[in-house]
Design an enzyme around this catalytic site. Structure first.
Site, PDB file in Angstrom:
ATOM      1  N   SER A  94      35.461 -78.070  22.906  1.00 20.58           N
ATOM      2  CA  SER A  94      34.865 -78.653  21.701  1.00 20.58           C
ATOM      3  C   SER A  94      34.465 -77.535  20.735  1.00 20.58           C
ATOM      4  O   SER A  94      34.622 -76.354  21.035  1.00 20.58           O
ATOM      5  CB  SER A  94      33.641 -79.482  22.075  1.00 20.58           C
ATOM      6  OG  SER A  94      32.596 -78.603  22.447  1.00 20.58           O
ATOM      7  N   LYS A  95      33.954 -77.965  19.599  1.00 16.92           N
ATOM      8  CA  LYS A  95      33.531 -77.030  18.535  1.00 16.92           C
ATOM      9  C   LYS A  95      32.691 -75.867  19.054  1.00 16.92           C
ATOM     10  O   LYS A  95      32.780 -74.769  18.542  1.00 16.92           O
ATOM     11  CB  LYS A  95      32.689 -77.793  17.508  1.00 16.92           C
ATOM     12  CG  LYS A  95      33.501 -78.420  16.407  1.00 16.92           C
ATOM     13  CD  LYS A  95      32.688 -78.502  15.121  1.00 16.92           C
ATOM     14  CE  LYS A  95      31.796 -79.712  15.024  1.00 16.92           C
ATOM     15  NZ  LYS A  95      32.423 -81.004  14.908  1.00 16.92           N
ATOM     16  N   ARG A  96      31.860 -76.154  20.064  1.00 19.84           N
ATOM     17  CA  ARG A  96      30.998 -75.101  20.599  1.00 19.84           C
ATOM     18  C   ARG A  96      31.798 -73.883  21.047  1.00 19.84           C
ATOM     19  O   ARG A  96      31.299 -72.768  21.107  1.00 19.84           O
ATOM     20  CB  ARG A  96      30.242 -75.616  21.832  1.00 19.84           C
ATOM     21  CG  ARG A  96      29.062 -76.469  21.531  1.00 19.84           C
ATOM     22  CD  ARG A  96      28.349 -76.839  22.807  1.00 19.84           C
ATOM     23  NE  ARG A  96      29.243 -77.520  23.763  1.00 19.84           N
ATOM     24  CZ  ARG A  96      29.449 -77.119  24.996  1.00 19.84           C
ATOM     25  NH1 ARG A  96      28.883 -76.024  25.450  1.00 19.84           N
ATOM     26  NH2 ARG A  96      30.243 -77.813  25.791  1.00 19.84           N
TER      27      ARG A  96
END
Ligand code: GLU
Length: 485
Positions: free
Chosen positions: A252-254
């Site tokens: 994910s974006k993280r």
């Protein structure tokens, strides 16, 4: 003939994992000289994002994944947008109702919510539709229809037994029917759900292999029962491993860029992205990491796709992209980099001949150092900017030395007279000045670098001076004379 499809839902900017799925389908099709079909699954109106389809198609084109049938190109099974095939799904859903394999459900959202709340209160961890409308008599159904009540069509799941299939990646897999809900096939607005439309189209479009992400395995009991109810032979299925971040959580974006278009904007090369994505779950059978398209197509097989989640390593991708950048010819490199410099405002949109020629000399100087094309901006901005961002610590360090005023004066005098202003000539006179001053060569080279670039690192000094050209070099050395006072 192998026929595979990539069936994106246009619900937003495509995730890199989704494009990986497209790539595996494409490579599989090309390996078998089959067809690669793109089908747009746009039946979820609440999640529809108008720009999404274009972003998806642009990403495929950018990566070189051409499709044999689908949007824009058409094909014998058109239309390839599910929103244009509603009557087909409606007809099939109603046919199943007539055959007693599906039923109309008139439950309102409030009733369903109440049902779920009750089940939860009784300690259920997963709630299920209690099938109350499945038990309605024909007369009860008619009465509700006549009253004009909206309804959905639910599939009547077998209450017992199992379905099974041979996953080409995960092997033999069995599901108990009793654990699956009577899922909705057709919504009250007449749109199908994913399950119905997906199965119907895979059958009608004569798809031979469904290759998609692992997250769809849980839909298999629904799909297999639908195929069975419709009397259709299911295609073969291969579920690709999930992509995870280094912490083993869903990518994910993280973890960094995940939207495919971000990779395009950062300056990854299509060939590098292609190579990297092909290795996200597949391997060629040895530990080779650099493989071109032809090699990947030739070697690809689903047997070599791992059934374990795959850790997506941004650093590895950066390394690989740097490798591909270094393989570019100077012309290719320049062509890839110019738009990034223009985008950053360092070069005008319309390039005159001189500016272009200058950029063509500047850009290759940093080819070795670039990991993404966008790096060209920070690596070379001082070549294009008049107003240098000067590293003040470097100025403090070098420009307090007593030899600097004399050094600048002497360099300016000699450079001015230097003809031709080429790297070997510049090096020769600079070394003369170093000898004349009697200082270590670093005490000239570093301050000159700071004067012309504002920084302490960069391309090899003499080449850099040659490319900057005499007028710029002289101007910057004169500016640096002010730092000494
Ligand atoms: N529309 C689904 C998606 O967005 C397709 C899944 C499948 O390939 O069956 O991923």
């Amino acid at each position: 003939m192998v026929r595979v499809r990539y069936a994106p839902s246009p619900t937003g900017s495509p995730h890199v994992g989704n494009i990986r799925t497209a790539l595996f389908n494409w490579v599989f099709a090309r390996h078998h000289q089959g067809k690669f079909i793109v089908r747009i699954e746009d039946t979820d109106r609440s999640r529809y994002v108008p720009t999404s389809e274009q972003e998806i198609l642009t990403s495929l084109c950018w990566l070189g994944l051409d499709w044999d049938e689908g949007p824009e190109v058409g094909g014998p099974y058109a239309p390839y947008h599910q929103s244009q095939r509603l009557e087909i799904y409606q007809r099939i859903a109603h046919q199943l109702v007539e055959e007693g394999k599906a039923y109309k459900c008139f439950c309102t959202p409030e009733e369903l919510e109440q049902m779920r709340a009750q089940q939860r209160a009784q300690g259920a961890s997963v709630t299920m539709y209690d099938r109350r409308c499945r038990r309605l008599t024909p007369a009860e159904v008619r009465a509700r229809e006549e009253a004009g009540l909206p309804y959905v069509i639910r599939f009547a799941m077998p209450l017992e037994g199992t379905v099974e299939y041979e996953d080409l990646i995960h092997g033999h897999t069995v599901f108990r029917n009793a654990l699956t809900d009577d899922f909705v096939m057709l919504k009250s607005d007449g749109y199908p759900t994913y399950h119905l439309a997906n199965v119907v189209d895979d059958h009608l479009m004569e798809i031979t292999h469904v290759i998609r992400g692992d997250e769809w395995i849980s839909s298999m009991p629904r799909h297999l029962n639908l195929y069975r109810a419709l009397g259709w032979e299911p295609p073969q299925f291969a579920h690709l491993p999930l992509l995870l971040g280094p912490d083993r959580q869903k990518l994910s974006k993280r973890h960094g860029a995940v939207q495919f278009t971000e990779f395009i904007r950062e300056g990854y090369l299509p060939d590098a992205m292609f190579n990297f994505l092909a290795l996200c779950g597949w391997n060629p059978g040895d530990n080779r990491e650099i493989l071109n398209r032809e090699e990947i197509i030739e070697l690809f097989s689903l047997e070599r796709v791992s059934d374990n989640p795959f850790i997506f390593d941004h650093n590895k991708l950066l390394w690989m992209n740097g490798y591909y950048i270094r393989q570019l010819s100077k012309e290719q490199l320049v062509a890839w980099c110019l738009p990034f410099l223009q985008e950053a405002g360092l070069l005008p949109k319309e390039l005159d001949e001189d500016t272009r020629a200058y950029a063509e000399r500047v850009i290759p100087l940093e080819q070795e150092k670039m990991k993404v094309l966008k790096d060209v901006v920070t690596l070379t901005d001082f070549f294009f900017k008049e107003d240098l961002a000067v590293d003040q610590n470097a100025v403090k360090k070098w420009y307090s030395m007593p030899h600097i005023p004399q050094m600048l004066e002497e360099l300016i005098r000699r450079y001015e007279a230097l003809e031709p202003f080429t790297a070997p000539e510049i090096e020769r006179v600079t070394r003369e000045v170093i000898a004349w001053l009697g200082v270590p060569s670093g005490h000239v080279i570093h301050p000159v670098r700071v004067a012309v670039s504002g920084r302490t690192t960069g391309p090899s000094l003499f080449e850099m001076l040659e490319v900057l050209g005499k007028p710029r070099v002289l101007k910057r050395l004169r500016q640096a004379q002010q730092w000494t006072v």
